[in-house]
Design a protein around this motif. Structure first.
Motif, PDB file in Angstrom:
ATOM      1  N   MET A 113      23.295 -24.063  -2.303  1.00 56.39           N
ATOM      2  CA  MET A 113      23.257 -22.769  -3.010  1.00 56.39           C
ATOM      3  C   MET A 113      22.036 -21.974  -2.121  1.00 56.39           C
ATOM      4  SD  MET A 113      25.945 -22.231  -4.518  1.00 56.39           S
ATOM      5  CE  MET A 113      25.300 -20.366  -4.729  1.00 56.39           C
ATOM      6  N   LEU A 114      21.071 -22.778  -1.984  1.00 60.86           N
ATOM      7  CA  LEU A 114      19.891 -22.114  -1.324  1.00 60.86           C
ATOM      8  C   LEU A 114      20.270 -21.766   0.092  1.00 60.86           C
ATOM      9  CD1 LEU A 114      16.881 -21.795  -0.572  1.00 60.86           C
ATOM     10  CD2 LEU A 114      16.603 -24.199  -0.049  1.00 60.86           C
ATOM     11  N   PHE A 157      21.399 -32.180  -6.580  1.00 66.87           N
ATOM     12  CA  PHE A 157      20.662 -31.819  -5.775  1.00 66.87           C
ATOM     13  C   PHE A 157      21.170 -31.296  -4.617  1.00 66.87           C
ATOM     14  CE2 PHE A 157      18.452 -32.944  -1.428  1.00 66.87           C
ATOM     15  CZ  PHE A 157      17.409 -32.057  -1.746  1.00 66.87           C
ATOM     16  N   VAL A 158      22.379 -31.941  -4.043  1.00 69.66           N
ATOM     17  CA  VAL A 158      23.150 -31.274  -3.226  1.00 69.66           C
ATOM     18  C   VAL A 158      23.901 -29.975  -3.411  1.00 69.66           C
ATOM     19  CG1 VAL A 158      25.432 -31.754  -1.967  1.00 69.66           C
ATOM     20  CG2 VAL A 158      23.920 -33.543  -2.645  1.00 69.66           C
ATOM     21  N   ARG A 209      25.705 -21.086  -8.645  1.00 64.74           N
ATOM     22  CA  ARG A 209      26.659 -22.198  -8.919  1.00 64.74           C
ATOM     23  C   ARG A 209      27.583 -22.019  -7.582  1.00 64.74           C
ATOM     24  NH1 ARG A 209      25.881 -25.590 -13.337  1.00 64.74           N
ATOM     25  NH2 ARG A 209      26.606 -26.991 -11.500  1.00 64.74           N
ATOM     26  N   GLU A 210      27.849 -23.115  -7.225  1.00 64.38           N
ATOM     27  CA  GLU A 210      28.801 -23.169  -6.006  1.00 64.38           C
ATOM     28  C   GLU A 210      30.367 -22.750  -6.337  1.00 64.38           C
ATOM     29  OE1 GLU A 210      31.141 -23.916  -2.753  1.00 64.38           O
ATOM     30  OE2 GLU A 210      31.642 -25.192  -4.365  1.00 64.38           O
ATOM     31  N   SER A 211      31.051 -21.935  -5.478  1.00 59.36           N
ATOM     32  CA  SER A 211      32.148 -21.435  -5.893  1.00 59.36           C
ATOM     33  C   SER A 211      33.115 -22.348  -6.297  1.00 59.36           C
ATOM     34  CB  SER A 211      32.950 -20.613  -4.642  1.00 59.36           C
ATOM     35  OG  SER A 211      33.089 -21.314  -3.634  1.00 59.36           O
ATOM     36  N   LEU A 267      26.845 -30.308   3.730  1.00 60.91           N
ATOM     37  CA  LEU A 267      26.790 -30.600   2.157  1.00 60.91           C
ATOM     38  C   LEU A 267      27.876 -30.422   1.247  1.00 60.91           C
ATOM     39  CD1 LEU A 267      23.383 -28.368   2.211  1.00 60.91           C
ATOM     40  CD2 LEU A 267      23.399 -31.034   1.955  1.00 60.91           C
ATOM     41  N   LEU A 268      28.687 -29.343   1.638  1.00 60.70           N
ATOM     42  CA  LEU A 268      29.566 -29.184   0.974  1.00 60.70           C
ATOM     43  C   LEU A 268      30.746 -30.238   1.002  1.00 60.70           C
ATOM     44  CD1 LEU A 268      30.375 -25.495   1.861  1.00 60.70           C
ATOM     45  CD2 LEU A 268      29.725 -26.413  -0.269  1.00 60.70           C
ATOM     46  N   SER A 269      30.758 -31.152   1.980  1.00 61.15           N
ATOM     47  CA  SER A 269      31.685 -32.273   2.163  1.00 61.15           C
ATOM     48  C   SER A 269      31.070 -33.473   0.849  1.00 61.15           C
ATOM     49  CB  SER A 269      31.715 -32.575   3.695  1.00 61.15           C
ATOM     50  OG  SER A 269      30.302 -33.197   3.908  1.00 61.15           O
ATOM     51  N   HIS A 270      30.043 -33.432   0.937  1.00 66.31           N
ATOM     52  CA  HIS A 270      29.420 -34.316   0.130  1.00 66.31           C
ATOM     53  C   HIS A 270      29.343 -33.829  -1.418  1.00 66.31           C
ATOM     54  CE1 HIS A 270      27.888 -36.159   3.746  1.00 66.31           C
ATOM     55  NE2 HIS A 270      27.829 -37.181   3.037  1.00 66.31           N
ATOM     56  N   LEU A 271      29.736 -32.418  -1.782  1.00 71.66           N
ATOM     57  CA  LEU A 271      30.176 -32.051  -2.945  1.00 71.66           C
ATOM     58  C   LEU A 271      31.529 -32.157  -3.425  1.00 71.66           C
ATOM     59  CD1 LEU A 271      28.186 -30.560  -5.050  1.00 71.66           C
ATOM     60  CD2 LEU A 271      28.917 -28.324  -4.220  1.00 71.66           C
ATOM     61  N   LEU A 272      31.636 -33.072  -4.452  1.00 69.49           N
ATOM     62  CA  LEU A 272      33.052 -33.370  -4.790  1.00 69.49           C
ATOM     63  C   LEU A 272      34.069 -32.336  -4.997  1.00 69.49           C
ATOM     64  CD1 LEU A 272      35.080 -36.077  -5.061  1.00 69.49           C
ATOM     65  CD2 LEU A 272      34.562 -35.953  -7.271  1.00 69.49           C
ATOM     66  N   PRO A 273      33.761 -31.498  -5.887  1.00 67.55           N
ATOM     67  CA  PRO A 273      34.674 -30.269  -6.099  1.00 67.55           C
ATOM     68  C   PRO A 273      34.978 -29.380  -4.733  1.00 67.55           C
ATOM     69  CG  PRO A 273      33.043 -30.422  -7.967  1.00 67.55           C
ATOM     70  CD  PRO A 273      32.682 -31.286  -6.672  1.00 67.55           C
ATOM     71  N   ALA A 274      33.987 -29.260  -3.892  1.00 69.33           N
ATOM     72  CA  ALA A 274      34.141 -28.470  -3.036  1.00 69.33           C
ATOM     73  C   ALA A 274      35.025 -29.440  -1.937  1.00 69.33           C
ATOM     74  CB  ALA A 274      32.859 -27.898  -2.316  1.00 69.33           C
TER      75      ALA A 274
END
Length: 413
Positions: A108-109, A102-103, A41-43, A141-148
């Protein structure tokens, strides 16, 4: 959320061990399953989750490292209550985790590929190039991941006020930090004995090298060398240790079992490693009082790594560990501060003036510790302002000023 089979199987084995009374095994298996799950999972998602599900600290520690989440067991024997507590926590955490998008999966990959790149046997120059590419791919990708994205915006606002930098500049610094977080670790692991055996040795630009060499020959007594988590500090410790005369002991304090130990080339030196929270500080004090020992310490840590004292840090009241100052005062030795960072592609070592740790007339031990720690805090602030992207704990800086959130072990990087 859907739990991968290998994690479910490991938790089943943990419950079976719990029922059979093998509590240490149950804790080990539970932590292994949790570590595998957290590494997927993303930090920023984990950070949000830990606010509502705080890590069951005490007998285990959750660390966010350069290669992913890692859980360390702090003891060998566990009671039934501790085993049950960790199993209940695993159930609570798994039920609270949101499904992966998916993002996040793609992000994470790329993160895992960066971790593999760090520890690969490729030449460092090639790893640097690959890490740059991977971080450039991951950023959008992180900019499109809301929590990040939300965490980065909040962090940039707070850091901007401390660093006196505009919002856009802080965002660039944070982006650069993500690269240096991995790249500096790639540098540090090159100083492990197995890497040194292959002939790897990078040079440092060290303007004060001759001055330091003359100092240690003129004043051969014990000394405490201190720095912060910036640049290739492991390599810098190693480079400085190789300057001392034979017959000395070079002592290194490590916070984790997996930390790289600087392998010195001088065959006349003895390297001794002490673990934080495991070995008694009295060992280091006794060694310093022999008059022929060098101790290397990192002082930019908070209360989860020992007792702290209040200092001014970036113009605000903060808590920093008092161990380095206390150790030097108790060991009756001076402190030699230094920092290492990369400038225009070259690793540099810069040494500061030696700090006399003798208490002043009428000064109590607590007052002396606070005075010396304050000097170190001002040096750290100067070093961090010069190259904030290269300081390992930059994303945790705001936590130094909050007593309620001061560097909890579950949120440190």
């Amino acid at each position: 959320m859907t739990v991968p089979n290998h994690i479910s199987n490991q938790l089943r084995k943990a419950r079976r061990a719990q029922c059979e009374g093998h509590y240490a095994l149950a804790v080990t298996l539970t932590c292994g399953a949790l570590e595998s799950m957290l590494c997927r999972r993303e930090s920023s998602i984990i950070r949000l989750l830990l606010r509502t599900c705080p890590w069951p600290s005490g007998s285990t520690r959750l660390l966010h490292t350069e290669t992913g989440a890692r859980i360390e067991l702090c003891q060998q024997v566990y009671a039934e209550s501790e085993s049950r507590r960790h199993l209940d926590y695993a159930d609570k955490l798994l039920s609270a985790l949101p499904a992966r998008t998916f993002v996040e999966t793609l992000s994470m990959l790329l993160h895992r590929l960066a971790g593999q790149c760090v520890v690969s046997p490729m030449a460092l120059s090639r790893r640097r190039w690959l890490l740059h590419c991977l971080h450039r791919l991951r950023a959008p990708l992180l900019s499109h991941l809301l929590p990040a994205a939300a965490h980065r915006e909040a962090l940039a606002s707070g850091l901007g006020a401390l660093l006196h930098e505009p919002h856009a500049a802080v965002l660039r610094i944070l982006s650069q930090h993500e690269f240096y977080f991995h790249y500096n670790y790639a540098k540090r692991i090159e100083h492990r004995p197995e890497a040194v055996a292959k002939g790897l040795r990078r040079a440092f630009l060290w303007p004060e090298q001759d001055v330091y060499s003359a100092l240690v020959h003129r004043c051969p007594g014990s000394r405490v060398l201190v720095t912060i988590h910036m640049g290739d500090f492991v390599g810098a410790f190693r480079c400085i240790a190789d300057e001392v005369t034979t017959g000395r002991t070079v002592m290194s304090l490590r916070r984790e079992r997996h930390d790289a130990v600087p392998h010195v080339l001088n065959p006349g030196l003895r390297v001794q490693v002490l673990r934080h929270g495991v070995d008694a500080p009295a060992i280091a004090v006794a060694g310093l009082r022999t008059g022929c020992q060098s101790v290397g310490l990192l002082f930019d840590l908070c209360e989860d790594f020992g007792a702290t004292t209040e200092v001014l840090f970036f113009g605000h009241k903060a808590q920093l560990v008092k161990g380095p100052a206390l150790l030097a005062i108790a060991g009756r030795t001076p402190i030699i501060p230094f920092v290492t960072w990369e400038c225009e592609g070259v690793d540099r070592i810069e040494m500061e003036d030696m700090i006399d740790t003798h208490p002043l007339p009428g000064e109590s031990l607590a007052m002396a510790v606070n005075r010396v720690t304050q000097k170190l805090a001002l040096l750290a602030e100067k070093w961090i302002r010069r190259a904030p992207e290269q300081w390992q704990y930059l994303p945790s800086l705001l936590g130094y000023f909050s007593a309620a959130a001061a560097c909890a072990g579950s949120t440190r990087q």
